[in-house]
Design a protein around this motif. Structure first.
Motif, PDB file in Angstrom:
ATOM      1  N   ASN A  22       0.660  -1.039  -0.180  1.00 15.74           N
ATOM      2  CA  ASN A  22       0.056   0.140   0.091  1.00 15.74           C
ATOM      3  C   ASN A  22       0.751   1.375   0.196  1.00 15.74           C
ATOM      4  N   GLU A  23       2.052   1.163   0.085  1.00 19.00           N
ATOM      5  CA  GLU A  23       2.865   2.286   0.181  1.00 19.00           C
ATOM      6  C   GLU A  23       2.776   3.133  -1.154  1.00 19.00           C
ATOM      7  N   ASN A  24       2.727   4.466  -1.057  1.00 20.25           N
ATOM      8  CA  ASN A  24       2.681   5.151  -2.297  1.00 20.25           C
ATOM      9  C   ASN A  24       1.533   4.698  -3.064  1.00 20.25           C
ATOM     10  N   GLY A  25       0.578   4.063  -2.837  1.00 17.06           N
ATOM     11  CA  GLY A  25      -0.562   3.688  -3.613  1.00 17.06           C
ATOM     12  C   GLY A  25      -0.188   2.521  -4.578  1.00 17.06           C
ATOM     13  N   GLN A  26       0.707   1.761  -4.169  1.00 14.27           N
ATOM     14  CA  GLN A  26       1.433   0.821  -5.337  1.00 14.27           C
ATOM     15  C   GLN A  26       0.240  -0.434  -5.713  1.00 14.27           C
ATOM     16  N   GLY A  27      -0.352  -0.704  -4.594  1.00 11.82           N
ATOM     17  CA  GLY A  27      -1.482  -1.889  -4.615  1.00 11.82           C
ATOM     18  C   GLY A  27      -2.475  -1.586  -5.595  1.00 11.82           C
ATOM     19  N   ILE A  28      -2.813  -0.236  -5.703  1.00  7.60           N
ATOM     20  CA  ILE A  28      -3.926   0.345  -6.556  1.00  7.60           C
ATOM     21  C   ILE A  28      -3.351   0.260  -7.855  1.00  7.60           C
ATOM     22  N   LYS A  29      -2.386   0.139  -8.183  1.00 10.99           N
ATOM     23  CA  LYS A  29      -1.581   0.124  -9.652  1.00 10.99           C
ATOM     24  C   LYS A  29      -1.644  -1.143  -9.905  1.00 10.99           C
ATOM     25  N   ASP A  30      -0.966  -1.930  -8.913  1.00 10.91           N
ATOM     26  CA  ASP A  30      -0.552  -3.292  -9.249  1.00 10.91           C
ATOM     27  C   ASP A  30      -1.742  -4.255  -9.377  1.00 10.91           C
ATOM     28  N   ILE A  31      -2.932  -4.168  -8.649  1.00  8.03           N
ATOM     29  CA  ILE A  31      -3.953  -5.034  -8.786  1.00  8.03           C
ATOM     30  C   ILE A  31      -4.633  -4.995 -10.188  1.00  8.03           C
ATOM     31  N   PRO A  32      -4.909  -3.800 -10.610  1.00 11.01           N
ATOM     32  CA  PRO A  32      -5.759  -3.896 -12.000  1.00 11.01           C
ATOM     33  C   PRO A  32      -4.522  -4.318 -12.986  1.00 11.01           C
ATOM     34  N   ALA A  33      -3.431  -4.190 -12.932  1.00 16.22           N
ATOM     35  CA  ALA A  33      -2.483  -4.525 -13.656  1.00 16.22           C
ATOM     36  C   ALA A  33      -2.290  -6.099 -13.875  1.00 16.22           C
ATOM     37  N   PHE A  34      -2.322  -6.679 -12.323  1.00 13.24           N
ATOM     38  CA  PHE A  34      -2.300  -8.017 -12.415  1.00 13.24           C
ATOM     39  C   PHE A  34      -3.518  -8.947 -12.856  1.00 13.24           C
ATOM     40  N   TRP A  35      -4.696  -8.339 -12.832  1.00 17.49           N
ATOM     41  CA  TRP A  35      -5.886  -8.843 -13.444  1.00 17.49           C
ATOM     42  C   TRP A  35      -5.765  -8.754 -15.151  1.00 17.49           C
ATOM     43  N   GLY A  36      -5.184  -7.615 -15.663  1.00 20.32           N
ATOM     44  CA  GLY A  36      -5.120  -7.396 -17.107  1.00 20.32           C
ATOM     45  C   GLY A  36      -4.361  -8.368 -17.589  1.00 20.32           C
ATOM     46  N   GLU A  37      -2.866  -8.813 -16.961  1.00 25.13           N
ATOM     47  CA  GLU A  37      -2.053  -9.829 -17.307  1.00 25.13           C
ATOM     48  C   GLU A  37      -2.594 -11.068 -17.252  1.00 25.13           C
ATOM     49  N   VAL A  38      -3.473 -11.551 -16.546  1.00 23.47           N
ATOM     50  CA  VAL A  38      -4.313 -12.885 -16.248  1.00 23.47           C
ATOM     51  C   VAL A  38      -4.902 -12.852 -17.260  1.00 23.47           C
ATOM     52  N   MET A  39      -5.672 -11.878 -17.486  1.00 26.56           N
ATOM     53  CA  MET A  39      -6.905 -12.060 -18.364  1.00 26.56           C
ATOM     54  C   MET A  39      -6.456 -12.344 -19.779  1.00 26.56           C
ATOM     55  N   ALA A  40      -5.655 -11.350 -20.153  1.00 23.49           N
ATOM     56  CA  ALA A  40      -4.806 -11.394 -21.238  1.00 23.49           C
ATOM     57  C   ALA A  40      -3.997 -12.567 -21.968  1.00 23.49           C
ATOM     58  N   GLN A  41      -3.585 -13.167 -20.958  1.00 20.89           N
ATOM     59  CA  GLN A  41      -2.704 -14.702 -21.008  1.00 20.89           C
ATOM     60  C   GLN A  41      -3.901 -15.824 -20.993  1.00 20.89           C
TER      61      GLN A  41
END
Length: 96
Positions: A22-41
């Motif tokens: 949660n430091e510097n809002g990193q989780g807010i960036k990482d979680i949607p990116a993770f979903w995007g990667e998983v779904m795209a693959q």
């Protein structure tokens, strides 16, 4: 939006995991990116094949108090409730 709150017994999830913070809002960036990667693959399909228990569906689960020394760090799972063996490359967690 219709929603409901339910009390459930403990259940096990199995799927994909990413550690973030949660430091510097990193989780807010990482979680949607993770979903995007998983779904795209197409990574959701092997996870969905593990679903044999409730609650049904593809779940997004945040797990705090993991083994990290930093309280800002947490694990995020894209997973399904499952009693099946966890395939190599996937992780499990018991909710509850």
């Amino acid at each position: 939006m219709k929603y409901r709150i339910e009390k459930l017994d403990a259940f096990r999830i199995a799927g994909l995991k990413r550690r973030t913070t949660n430091e510097n809002g990193q989780g807010i960036k990482d979680i949607p990116a993770f979903w995007g990667e998983v779904m795209a693959q197409g990574g959701q399909m092997p996870v969905l094949q593990l679903m044999d228990a409730g609650p049904k569906g593809l779940l997004g689960v945040s797990v705090y108090n993991c083994d990290a020394d930093d309280p800002m760090v947490f694990d995020y799972y894209i997973a399904c409730a499952s009693t099946l063996p966890v395939p190599e490359g996937m992780n499990e967690y018991t909710v509850g």
